[in-house]
Design a protein around this motif. Structure first.
Motif, PDB file in Angstrom:
ATOM      1  N   TYR A 191     -12.362 -74.622 -74.865  1.00 54.88           N
ATOM      2  CA  TYR A 191     -13.247 -73.737 -75.625  1.00 54.88           C
ATOM      3  C   TYR A 191     -14.457 -74.530 -76.113  1.00 54.88           C
ATOM      4  CZ  TYR A 191      -9.117 -70.793 -75.579  1.00 54.88           C
ATOM      5  OH  TYR A 191      -8.031 -70.058 -75.173  1.00 54.88           O
ATOM      6  N   SER A 192     -15.614 -73.895 -76.080  1.00 54.61           N
ATOM      7  CA  SER A 192     -16.822 -74.540 -76.585  1.00 54.61           C
ATOM      8  C   SER A 192     -16.790 -74.562 -78.107  1.00 54.61           C
ATOM      9  CB  SER A 192     -18.062 -73.787 -76.098  1.00 54.61           C
ATOM     10  OG  SER A 192     -18.086 -72.471 -76.660  1.00 54.61           O
ATOM     11  N   ARG A 193     -17.761 -75.230 -78.707  1.00 57.29           N
ATOM     12  CA  ARG A 193     -17.791 -75.318 -80.163  1.00 57.29           C
ATOM     13  C   ARG A 193     -17.959 -73.960 -80.835  1.00 57.29           C
ATOM     14  NH1 ARG A 193     -21.315 -80.787 -81.607  1.00 57.29           N
ATOM     15  NH2 ARG A 193     -19.841 -82.280 -80.651  1.00 57.29           N
ATOM     16  N   ASP A 194     -18.597 -73.039 -80.135  1.00 58.03           N
ATOM     17  CA  ASP A 194     -18.749 -71.701 -80.712  1.00 58.03           C
ATOM     18  C   ASP A 194     -17.634 -70.740 -80.292  1.00 58.03           C
ATOM     19  OD1 ASP A 194     -19.374 -71.359 -78.074  1.00 58.03           O
ATOM     20  OD2 ASP A 194     -21.373 -70.533 -78.405  1.00 58.03           O
ATOM     21  N   GLY A 195     -16.556 -71.301 -79.676  1.00 52.61           N
ATOM     22  CA  GLY A 195     -15.372 -70.515 -79.366  1.00 52.61           C
ATOM     23  C   GLY A 195     -15.370 -69.829 -78.017  1.00 52.61           C
ATOM     24  N   ARG A 196     -16.381 -70.064 -77.182  1.00 53.36           N
ATOM     25  CA  ARG A 196     -16.409 -69.441 -75.865  1.00 53.36           C
ATOM     26  C   ARG A 196     -15.409 -70.102 -74.920  1.00 53.36           C
ATOM     27  NH1 ARG A 196     -20.422 -70.571 -73.137  1.00 53.36           N
ATOM     28  NH2 ARG A 196     -21.443 -72.082 -74.505  1.00 53.36           N
ATOM     29  N   ASP A 302      -5.085 -62.425 -70.375  1.00 53.48           N
ATOM     30  CA  ASP A 302      -6.487 -62.356 -70.792  1.00 53.48           C
ATOM     31  C   ASP A 302      -6.632 -62.407 -72.310  1.00 53.48           C
ATOM     32  OD1 ASP A 302      -7.589 -62.338 -68.281  1.00 53.48           O
ATOM     33  OD2 ASP A 302      -7.717 -60.154 -68.144  1.00 53.48           O
ATOM     34  N   ARG A 303      -5.761 -61.693 -73.006  1.00 56.16           N
ATOM     35  CA  ARG A 303      -5.856 -61.673 -74.473  1.00 56.16           C
ATOM     36  C   ARG A 303      -5.566 -63.068 -75.041  1.00 56.16           C
ATOM     37  NH1 ARG A 303      -7.346 -57.906 -72.734  1.00 56.16           N
ATOM     38  NH2 ARG A 303      -9.211 -59.166 -73.016  1.00 56.16           N
ATOM     39  N   CYS A 304      -4.558 -63.746 -74.485  1.00 55.23           N
ATOM     40  CA  CYS A 304      -4.216 -65.087 -74.973  1.00 55.23           C
ATOM     41  C   CYS A 304      -5.397 -66.035 -74.830  1.00 55.23           C
ATOM     42  CB  CYS A 304      -3.016 -65.641 -74.200  1.00 55.23           C
ATOM     43  SG  CYS A 304      -1.423 -64.962 -74.682  1.00 55.23           S
ATOM     44  N   GLN A 305      -5.994 -66.053 -73.655  1.00 59.96           N
ATOM     45  CA  GLN A 305      -7.040 -67.025 -73.366  1.00 59.96           C
ATOM     46  C   GLN A 305      -8.371 -66.679 -74.029  1.00 59.96           C
ATOM     47  OE1 GLN A 305      -6.393 -69.829 -71.774  1.00 59.96           O
ATOM     48  NE2 GLN A 305      -4.320 -69.317 -71.169  1.00 59.96           N
ATOM     49  N   LYS A 306      -8.732 -65.403 -74.018  1.00 60.06           N
ATOM     50  CA  LYS A 306     -10.067 -65.006 -74.471  1.00 60.06           C
ATOM     51  C   LYS A 306     -10.125 -64.656 -75.954  1.00 60.06           C
ATOM     52  CE  LYS A 306     -11.276 -63.189 -69.894  1.00 60.06           C
ATOM     53  NZ  LYS A 306     -11.619 -61.977 -69.110  1.00 60.06           N
ATOM     54  N   ASP A 307      -9.161 -63.906 -76.427  1.00 59.25           N
ATOM     55  CA  ASP A 307      -9.237 -63.369 -77.788  1.00 59.25           C
ATOM     56  C   ASP A 307      -8.447 -64.179 -78.803  1.00 59.25           C
ATOM     57  OD1 ASP A 307     -10.770 -61.347 -76.705  1.00 59.25           O
ATOM     58  OD2 ASP A 307      -9.074 -59.967 -76.478  1.00 59.25           O
TER      59      ASP A 307
END
Length: 406
Positions: A191-196, A302-307
């Motif tokens: 994850y990037s610093r802004d959570g992406r 998808d929910r685990c990884q993204k959200d």
């Protein structure tokens, strides 16, 4: 004659489930980055060895009250304690078969914690989970400990039904993994610093596909041979396993937009979900269960990884944890005679047993890995993780000749 036939039948089943561990290994090796492939393969095999000792010395006794500290004559059923051991070593082969189920617990967890977990602490966790945590719940469901199954039968007219382990094996393994993944945290750079979410491509799709195929084939031993004798073996279990596998695969193919990872894991999601009720469902009911599991896996991954920022590398919590929970509950629906099933199941018993299993496993996953994190540490250092687990732990990569080239 019957005893010998049962020994052979159960031995074939045990060997098929043993082969599934190669499936776990290649599924993980194909999903992780190339710098972690060797660790994936070694970890699954080492976990199998630790699981064997833990289950032999402690776990099987906890689950079934049986010990192996007798002479070979007694163990083979030729002499000694009346009724203690079956003829021709049938109980030894039964141990082998059920050991392969127990060893699936760390194999499931392995996929979730890949690429950043320390090696020895994970082997320590394997000994605890296979020696004590898993057998305790296994003994309640399959060993009839503490009278809980009798209470469910008296109260709801049927005990908790889990023919081949949607809850006992898969959901327990998946929910144990949830605690491990939480305590480890995400991989560096996930994850990037802004959570992406940052992309981490798999190293080898053919390996991933091979792992899935090995698991699919072995699963028919996992499910069908769960009857544990030829007298109660049923082709219905094989048919239901096939239909659920196809339903999970095709649904994940569509919902996952042709993604190969979703497609190959979707087949496994259907098989996970059908385990509990594979002996009581109508094949069309098994197909519906498989379709639901395939969609649930894609959504959950998808929910685990993204959200939820839960870096579960292979998606073992949605695959085994959520789809196992779904299968345990739906066994009480599609197993009913009103929906074409064999009957003998209760929706309430299935709901209670399924929720109890995942609650217990979820709590123990957080406790066991939390204690190991505080005492010995469970994560590689930043430098070790950057180098990769292959070099940091095993001092060799998957392609040493290429890596040595100028």
């Amino acid at each position: 004659m019957n005893a010998g036939l049962d020994v052979f039948y159960l031995l074939i089943g045990a060997a098929m489930v043993l082969a599934m561990h190669a499936g776990f290994a290649f599924l993980e090796a194909g999903t992780v980055r190339s710098k972690n492939q060797v660790n994936a393969l070694v970890k699954i095999l080492a976990d199998l060895g630790i699981s064997t000792l833990a289950y032999l010395i402690v776990g099987y006794t906890v689950a079934y009250g049986v010990t192996f500290f007798h002479s070979a004559a007694v163990l083979s059923g030729k002499a000694g304690i009346d009724g203690a051991m079956g003829a021709q070593g049938i109980d030894l082969v039964r141990f082998f078969f059920l050991l392969m189920f127990a060893a699936a617990i760390p194999a499931i967890i392995s996929g979730g914690i890949a690429e950043r977990a320390r090696f020895v602490p994970q082997l320590m966790a394997t000994a605890i989970l296979v020696g004590l945590v898993y057998p305790f719940f296994e003994g309640i469901v399959w060993g009839n400990h503490f009278g809980i199954q009798d209470w469910l039968k008296d109260t709801f007219d049927a005990p908790f039904h889990d023919f081949a382990g949607s809850i006992v094996v898969h959901a327990v393994g998946g929910w144990l993994a949830l605690g491990a993944v939480h305590h480890l945290g995400p991989r560096m750079g996930r994850y990037s610093r802004d959570g992406r979410l940052m992309g981490v491509p798999p190293s080898n799709i053919p390996y991933l596909a091979l792992g899935s195929w090995i698991l699919i084939v072995g699963w028919f031993g996992f499910n069908v041979m769960s009857s544990q004798n030829t007298a109660t073996a049923s082709g219905l279990v094989a048919m239901n396993s096939l239909m659920a596998m196809v339903g999970g695969m095709l649904t994940a193919l569509v919902v996952g937009r042709n993604d190969p990872g979703f497609t190959h894991n979707g087949a496994l999601a259907g098989l996970v979900a059908v385990c509990a009720g594979s002996d009581v469902m109508h094949p069309l009911g098994a197909l519906v269960v498989g379709c639901a599991a395939g969609a649930l896996f894609v959504w959950g991954f998808d929910r685990c990884q993204k959200d939820w920022k839960l870096d579960d590398v292979l998606g073992v919590w949605p695959l085994h944890g959520l789809c196992g929970l779904l299968g345990g509950i739906l066994a009480g629906v599609f197993g009913l005679e009103a929906l074409g099933g064999m009957g003998g199941v209760s929706p309430w018993s299935q709901l209670i047993g399924s929720l109890a299993g995942v609650s217990y496993a979820g709590a123990m996953g957080f406790v066991v890995y939390g204690l190991l994190k505080r005492t010995v540490g469970i994560r590689l250092s930043q430098e070790e993780e950057h180098r990769g687990a292959d070099l940091s732990i095993h001092q060799i990569t998957a392609t040493p000749e290429q890596d040595m080239a100028p």
